[in-house]
Each structure stands twice: as structure tokens, then as C-alpha cells.
Design a protein around this motif. Structure first.
Motif, short mmCIF file in Angstrom:
data_model
loop_
_atom_site.label_atom_id
_atom_site.label_comp_id
_atom_site.label_asym_id
_atom_site.label_seq_id
_atom_site.Cartn_x
_atom_site.Cartn_y
_atom_site.Cartn_z
N ILE A 204 34.17 -54.81 28.86
CA ILE A 204 33.03 -55.53 28.01
C ILE A 204 31.97 -54.95 28.54
N GLN A 205 31.55 -55.13 29.74
CA GLN A 205 30.30 -54.66 30.29
C GLN A 205 30.08 -53.18 29.96
N GLU A 206 31.10 -52.35 30.00
CA GLU A 206 30.90 -51.10 29.70
C GLU A 206 30.56 -50.81 28.26
N ILE A 207 31.33 -51.70 27.31
CA ILE A 207 30.81 -51.49 25.98
C ILE A 207 29.64 -51.69 25.45
N VAL A 208 29.02 -53.05 26.17
CA VAL A 208 27.81 -53.30 25.97
C VAL A 208 26.79 -52.61 26.53
N LYS A 209 27.20 -51.90 27.68
CA LYS A 209 26.15 -50.94 28.17
C LYS A 209 25.83 -49.74 27.20
N ALA A 210 27.27 -49.23 26.80
CA ALA A 210 26.97 -48.15 25.92
C ALA A 210 26.28 -48.54 24.24
N TRP B 124 21.00 -50.56 20.56
CA TRP B 124 21.60 -51.85 19.85
C TRP B 124 21.05 -53.05 20.92
N SER B 125 20.47 -54.08 20.60
CA SER B 125 20.20 -55.37 21.12
C SER B 125 21.56 -55.68 22.03
N ARG B 126 21.25 -56.22 23.30
CA ARG B 126 22.51 -56.71 23.93
C ARG B 126 22.89 -58.15 23.26
N GLN B 127 21.92 -58.98 22.87
CA GLN B 127 22.57 -60.20 22.40
C GLN B 127 22.93 -60.01 21.00
N ASP B 128 22.80 -58.93 20.21
CA ASP B 128 23.46 -58.45 18.78
C ASP B 128 24.88 -58.19 19.10
N ALA C 24 28.32 -60.01 18.15
CA ALA C 24 29.19 -59.54 17.38
C ALA C 24 30.52 -59.51 18.04
N MET C 25 30.70 -59.22 19.47
CA MET C 25 32.00 -59.57 20.06
C MET C 25 32.58 -60.89 19.92
N VAL C 26 31.72 -62.13 20.03
CA VAL C 26 32.23 -63.29 19.83
C VAL C 26 32.65 -63.40 18.35
N GLU C 27 31.96 -62.90 17.41
CA GLU C 27 32.35 -63.33 16.12
C GLU C 27 33.67 -62.44 15.90
N LEU C 28 33.70 -61.24 16.35
CA LEU C 28 34.77 -60.43 16.19
C LEU C 28 36.16 -61.08 16.79
N SER C 29 35.97 -61.65 17.96
CA SER C 29 36.88 -62.28 18.74
C SER C 29 37.48 -63.28 17.99
N TRP C 30 36.40 -64.23 17.49
CA TRP C 30 36.95 -65.46 16.59
C TRP C 30 37.59 -65.23 15.43
N ASP C 31 37.22 -64.02 14.94
CA ASP C 31 37.87 -63.96 13.55
C ASP C 31 39.24 -63.13 13.80
#
Length: 65
Positions: free
Chosen positions: A29-35, A41-45, A49-56
Motif C-alpha cells: 500500500i505504501q508503494e501504491i501511494v508513493k507511485a 495525486w494527493s496522498r489524502q485523495d 479512494a483506497m478506503v472507499e474501494l475497500s469498503w465497496d
């Protein structure tokens, strides 16, 4: 795309499955965010998005249980 290798979940009465899963997911996950941040992209965005995608994904699979 890079393949990820995970160890199986811990076993036993004192096994902390969530903590172990988080430990194994942290680096990818750190590597995805870094890329994503490197691409502008904004780190927060990205994290939101990862939280929302995971929840979906969780919600869609709940019916399969």
C-alpha cells in the motif's frame, strides 16, 4: 504489474489476524501511494479512494458469506 506474495494467516487462540494482515499489506500500500503521489495525486485523495474501494469490495462480498 507486480505480484504480491503473502504468508498465510496466523493460527492459534492468541492469533491477531487483523494485525498480521495489516503488517503484510503495509508495504504494498505504501508503494501504491508513493507511485500515485509521484504521478501528481494527493496522498489524502489516494488513501481515501483506497478506503472507499475497500469498503465497496467488502460490501459486495458480504452477500456471498
Amino acid at each position: 504489474m507486480e505480484k504480491f506474495s503473502f504468508d498465510g494467516p496466523p493460527v492459534g487462540d492468541d492469533a491477531d489476524i487483523s494485525a498480521e494482515c495489516q503488517r503484510q499489506l503495509l508495504s504494498p500500500i505504501q508503494e501504491i501511494v508513493k507511485a500515485a503521489v509521484a504521478a501528481g495525486w494527493s496522498r489524502q485523495d489516494v488513501l481515501l479512494a483506497m478506503v472507499e474501494l475497500s469498503w465497496d469490495m467488502y460490501e459486495k462480498r458480504r452477500g456471498d458469506l
